[in-house]
Design an enzyme around this catalytic site. Sequence first.
Site: not given
Length: 338
Positions: A114, A254, A284
């Site tokens: 990520c 993130h 996500n």
Amino acid sequence: MLRGATICGVGSYVPERVLTNTDLEEMVDTSDEWIVNHTGIKQRRIAAADQASSDLAIMAGQRALQDAAVRPEDLNLVIVNTLTPDMFFPATACLVQDALGATNAGAFDMSSGCTGFIYALAAGANFIRSNDYEYVLVISAETLSRIANWTDRSTCVLFGDGAGAAVLKPCPPGGGLLSYALDSHGEHGDLLILPGGGSRLRLTPQLIAEHKDCLEMEGHEIFKLAVRGIPQVAEVALDKAGVSASDVAAVVMHQANKRILDAAGQRLGIPNERIVCTVDKYGNTSAASVPLALDDIYRRGGLHPGDIVLFVGFGAGFTLGAAVVRWTLEPFTTNTPA
Ligand code: ACO
């Protein structure tokens, strides 16, 4: 003095299909209330059966090139950061380079979980700062729905698909990317892993039945590492840039969990309204989440020349990264020339 490198165009793409928390209630033992309370996620996008990560990357890349008014043939390099490449090889970046018509560009993939966009931004900028290249296209694209275990409620509710991109070009020193800090804690690599399909564990029908072709995560441990690590890596990048948290106009972090965004903001002493949040609508999206969030605030007209933007990421590896950018692009308007 080295010349600088700056973002001169931004773009993103998410697939059309929306998967809501209510839809997930039909698939696993979960509830909209649990997902919203524990993560802040309300919905996520899911790629169509015929869409691979490169397809998402191509759309985001085209939009960023259009925003930058840069022709594909003027690109010197295409970097794609992804955990979910179309296949082991050829690199997804090569597929994207071809589809975009970037006939004069080199291309390679990176994998940094990520944190991917921050790693790719730092790498791309250095090709420009070294005077080697003029235009670099940096893309993060993910189809996490392809590696989610749709029978595991503790992970499948978290993830979504999408892509974001930025075009980089030279700028005078003192503008664009001011600093970055890249960390790796490989000792925590087992907390977030796709165990099968690589050279360590060849997939068999038995292993596929055991979901070894899917992402596995120790969410609680990642949560603790993230909340502790984000302020640390961000402080290193802010110090290197010679700015402080109070100078930061926007934090593009993130997007894993609203509680992580809030906790990290609190520890950094940066008010909530300066922290971009898109986790509610996209979930996500791993490496894609930072450029998706960047495109979101940019297209809302929320960034102005001179603004200090703090990028922060964490994810598989376990990687952490932060970058500080002095923004140079005028606010996006629908009149921005194509
Ligand atoms: N619905 C209902 N209940 C659930 C669900 C669900 N979807 N998932 C877990 N639960 C239950 C658990 O079984 C547990 O029940 P128990 O107490 O009876 O055992 C309870 O909820 C609490 O579970 P926790 O895992 O402790 O919940 P937590 O509050 O830690 O939230 C979460 C879990 C959302 C995963 C959180 O830990 C998190 O966001 N972690 C960070 C993940 C992350 O940031 N990953 C980033 C990298 S991703 C990448 O690189 C691809």
